[in-house]
Design a protein around this motif. Structure first.
Motif, PDB file in Angstrom:
ATOM      1  N   GLY A  18      -2.595  -4.994  -1.546  1.00 37.02           N
ATOM      2  CA  GLY A  18      -2.306  -5.604  -2.838  1.00 37.02           C
ATOM      3  C   GLY A  18      -1.018  -5.075  -3.439  1.00 37.02           C
ATOM      4  O   GLY A  18      -0.587  -3.953  -3.149  1.00 37.02           O
ATOM      5  N   LYS A  19      -0.383  -5.867  -4.289  1.00 32.15           N
ATOM      6  CA  LYS A  19       0.929  -5.488  -4.843  1.00 32.15           C
ATOM      7  C   LYS A  19       0.836  -4.228  -5.691  1.00 32.15           C
ATOM      8  O   LYS A  19       1.686  -3.330  -5.593  1.00 32.15           O
ATOM      9  N   ILE A  20      -0.192  -4.135  -6.546  1.00 33.62           N
ATOM     10  CA  ILE A  20      -0.347  -2.935  -7.371  1.00 33.62           C
ATOM     11  C   ILE A  20      -0.657  -1.736  -6.483  1.00 33.62           C
ATOM     12  O   ILE A  20      -0.111  -0.642  -6.677  1.00 33.62           O
ATOM     13  N   ALA A  21      -1.517  -1.934  -5.490  1.00 29.00           N
ATOM     14  CA  ALA A  21      -1.882  -0.844  -4.584  1.00 29.00           C
ATOM     15  C   ALA A  21      -0.651  -0.311  -3.855  1.00 29.00           C
ATOM     16  O   ALA A  21      -0.502   0.913  -3.690  1.00 29.00           O
ATOM     17  N   GLN A  22       0.237  -1.197  -3.426  1.00 27.71           N
ATOM     18  CA  GLN A  22       1.435  -0.742  -2.724  1.00 27.71           C
ATOM     19  C   GLN A  22       2.374   0.032  -3.646  1.00 27.71           C
ATOM     20  O   GLN A  22       2.982   1.026  -3.234  1.00 27.71           O
ATOM     21  N   LEU A  23       2.466  -0.396  -4.897  1.00 20.33           N
ATOM     22  CA  LEU A  23       3.274   0.349  -5.866  1.00 20.33           C
ATOM     23  C   LEU A  23       2.666   1.720  -6.140  1.00 20.33           C
ATOM     24  O   LEU A  23       3.390   2.735  -6.207  1.00 20.33           O
ATOM     25  N   ALA A  24       1.345   1.766  -6.281  1.00 16.74           N
ATOM     26  CA  ALA A  24       0.667   3.046  -6.498  1.00 16.74           C
ATOM     27  C   ALA A  24       0.829   3.950  -5.283  1.00 16.74           C
ATOM     28  O   ALA A  24       1.061   5.164  -5.415  1.00 16.74           O
ATOM     29  N   GLU A  25       0.735   3.372  -4.091  1.00 12.40           N
ATOM     30  CA  GLU A  25       0.915   4.133  -2.854  1.00 12.40           C
ATOM     31  C   GLU A  25       2.279   4.817  -2.831  1.00 12.40           C
ATOM     32  O   GLU A  25       2.385   6.024  -2.545  1.00 12.40           O
ATOM     33  N   GLN A  26       3.330   4.060  -3.120  1.00 15.47           N
ATOM     34  CA  GLN A  26       4.680   4.622  -3.083  1.00 15.47           C
ATOM     35  C   GLN A  26       4.863   5.705  -4.146  1.00 15.47           C
ATOM     36  O   GLN A  26       5.500   6.742  -3.894  1.00 15.47           O
ATOM     37  N   GLN A  27       4.285   5.496  -5.315  1.00 13.58           N
ATOM     38  CA  GLN A  27       4.391   6.504  -6.378  1.00 13.58           C
ATOM     39  C   GLN A  27       3.622   7.772  -6.005  1.00 13.58           C
ATOM     40  O   GLN A  27       4.101   8.894  -6.239  1.00 13.58           O
ATOM     41  N   LEU A  28       2.453   7.604  -5.412  1.00 17.21           N
ATOM     42  CA  LEU A  28       1.663   8.755  -4.979  1.00 17.21           C
ATOM     43  C   LEU A  28       2.388   9.549  -3.898  1.00 17.21           C
ATOM     44  O   LEU A  28       2.382  10.781  -3.902  1.00 17.21           O
ATOM     45  N   LEU A  29       3.030   8.841  -2.978  1.00 21.09           N
ATOM     46  CA  LEU A  29       3.765   9.529  -1.913  1.00 21.09           C
ATOM     47  C   LEU A  29       4.966  10.292  -2.463  1.00 21.09           C
ATOM     48  O   LEU A  29       5.286  11.392  -1.999  1.00 21.09           O
ATOM     49  N   SER A  30       5.640   9.729  -3.455  1.00 18.58           N
ATOM     50  CA  SER A  30       6.864  10.349  -3.968  1.00 18.58           C
ATOM     51  C   SER A  30       6.592  11.437  -4.992  1.00 18.58           C
ATOM     52  O   SER A  30       7.406  12.370  -5.129  1.00 18.58           O
ATOM     53  N   GLU A  31       5.459  11.342  -5.701  1.00 21.21           N
ATOM     54  CA  GLU A  31       5.231  12.258  -6.825  1.00 21.21           C
ATOM     55  C   GLU A  31       4.105  13.262  -6.602  1.00 21.21           C
ATOM     56  O   GLU A  31       3.956  14.190  -7.404  1.00 21.21           O
ATOM     57  N   THR A  32       3.294  13.087  -5.564  1.00 20.00           N
ATOM     58  CA  THR A  32       2.117  13.943  -5.385  1.00 20.00           C
ATOM     59  C   THR A  32       2.035  14.439  -3.947  1.00 20.00           C
ATOM     60  O   THR A  32       2.837  14.071  -3.093  1.00 20.00           O
ATOM     61  N   LYS A  33       1.011  15.255  -3.698  1.00 16.57           N
ATOM     62  CA  LYS A  33       0.729  15.752  -2.355  1.00 16.57           C
ATOM     63  C   LYS A  33      -0.564  15.153  -1.797  1.00 16.57           C
ATOM     64  O   LYS A  33      -1.075  15.623  -0.783  1.00 16.57           O
ATOM     65  N   HIS A  34      -1.091  14.126  -2.451  1.00 17.05           N
ATOM     66  CA  HIS A  34      -2.356  13.530  -2.030  1.00 17.05           C
ATOM     67  C   HIS A  34      -2.247  12.898  -0.645  1.00 17.05           C
ATOM     68  O   HIS A  34      -1.182  12.400  -0.254  1.00 17.05           O
ATOM     69  N   HIS A  35      -3.361  12.897   0.073  1.00 21.64           N
ATOM     70  CA  HIS A  35      -3.458  12.140   1.323  1.00 21.64           C
ATOM     71  C   HIS A  35      -4.106  10.798   1.015  1.00 21.64           C
ATOM     72  O   HIS A  35      -5.089  10.717   0.275  1.00 21.64           O
ATOM     73  N   LEU A  36      -3.559   9.738   1.584  1.00 15.98           N
ATOM     74  CA  LEU A  36      -4.001   8.381   1.281  1.00 15.98           C
ATOM     75  C   LEU A  36      -4.633   7.738   2.508  1.00 15.98           C
ATOM     76  O   LEU A  36      -4.037   7.721   3.583  1.00 15.98           O
ATOM     77  N   THR A  37      -5.831   7.211   2.323  1.00 13.53           N
ATOM     78  CA  THR A  37      -6.469   6.389   3.348  1.00 13.53           C
ATOM     79  C   THR A  37      -6.400   4.945   2.872  1.00 13.53           C
ATOM     80  O   THR A  37      -6.925   4.605   1.803  1.00 13.53           O
ATOM     81  N   LEU A  38      -5.714   4.112   3.633  1.00 13.99           N
ATOM     82  CA  LEU A  38      -5.426   2.735   3.242  1.00 13.99           C
ATOM     83  C   LEU A  38      -6.374   1.791   3.972  1.00 13.99           C
ATOM     84  O   LEU A  38      -6.316   1.660   5.188  1.00 13.99           O
TER      85      LEU A  38
END
Length: 220
Positions: A18-38
Motif C-alpha cells: 500500500g502507498k501509506i505502508a511504503q511511505l512508512a517503510e521508507q521512513q522507518l528504514l531512514s529514521e529507526t533501527k526497527h526490523h520490518l517484516t513485509l
C-alpha cells in the motif's frame, strides 16, 4: 504496554504494498533501527530496500495460519489493509494475534465509520462512500475495538500525495475536522506510534491536515 520510546522493534506490516505502508517503510528504514517484516499477497510487487532489515512474506491477510506464522518474533503489527473483505481480514488478524503474546496493533481505517463527519462534507462523504465501503470498514473497526488488543485505529481524511507532513487529530466521539490529509502525514503518524507504542492505546483517531475545512477535498 511499556511506556516510552521503542528503540528497536520487530514490526509486521500487513498490506505492505500500500502507498501509506511504503511511505512508512521508507521512513522507518531512514529514521529507526526497527526490523520490518513485509506481508503482502504478491511479493514480486515489492522491492526490498534493505535486505538486512527487511523480510518479505507472501500471504493473504484472511489466512489466519499464514498470519500466525508471520507473527513469529513480532513486537508490533501495523495493518494497512483494504478491500471489500476488510471485516474478514480484521477477524483473521485479531484471531491470529490472539494466539501470540503480541498486544500492539495499529489499524488503518477511514473517516466516517461513526458518522462523525459533520456538515456538507459529511453529506458528500456519505454520497461517495455509502453502498458498502463505509459499512464494511465500520464492521472491521468493531472487530478491532471488540478485541483485547492494545489497538489504535487511524481514520484518515481524504488522501492526497502532497509532499507535506502536516496533521492534527480528533478522537472517537468528536466531530471530524478538515477534508484531506497527505499519505505522508499518515505514514508519519504510524511511525510515531511504532516508535512510542504507549501512545493512543485503545483510541480511534481521526487525522486531517489543518485548515482544510470545506464541503469536499480541494481536488474535487
Amino acid at each position: 504496554m511499556k511506556r516510552g520510546i521503542c528503540v528497536m522493534a520487530n514490526v509486521l506490516i500487513l498490506g505492505a504494498n500500500g502507498k501509506i505502508a511504503q511511505l512508512a517503510e521508507q521512513q522507518l528504514l531512514s529514521e529507526t533501527k526497527h526490523h520490518l517484516t513485509l506481508f503482502l499477497r504478491n511479493a514480486s510487487r515489492l522491492k526490498v530496500t534493505d535486505p538486512s532489515r527487511e523480510t518479505v512474506i507472501e500471504g493473504d491477510a484472511t489466512n489466519q495460519q499464514a498470519l500466525i506464522k508471520a507473527l513469529d518474533g513480532i513486537d508490533i503489527v501495523y495493518a494497512n489493509l483494504s478491500g471489500k473483505n476488510i471485516e474478514d481480514q480484521a477477524k483473521a488478524v485479531v484471531g491470529a494475534i490472539d494466539r501470540t503474546n503480541i498486544q500492539r496493533l495499529i489499524w488503518i481505517s477511514t473517516l466516517g465509520i461513526y458518522d462523525e463527519v459533520p456538515g456538507k462534507f459529511g453529506q458528500w462523504n456519505h454520497q461517495q462512500l455509502d453502498g458498502g465501503y463505509l459499512q464494511t470498514y465500520a464492521e472491521a473497526a468493531k472487530v478491532i475495538e471488540g478485541s483485547d488488543l492494545d489497538y489504535t485505529i487511524i481514520r484518515p481524511a481524504w488522501l492526497s500525495n502532497k509532499d507535506i507532513v502536516s496533521y492534527e487529530t480528533t478522537q472517537k466521539g468528536e466531530p471530524f475536522k478538515g477534508t484531506e490529509v497527505s499519505r505522508k502525514s499518515i505514514a508519519d503518524f504510524v511511525v510515531k506510534l511504532i516508535n512510542d507504542p504507549s501512545q493512543e492505546i485503545d483510541h480511534s483517531v481521526g487525522v486531517n491536515q489543518p485548515n482544510t475545512d470545506g464541503d469536499r477535498p480541494s481536488w474535487y
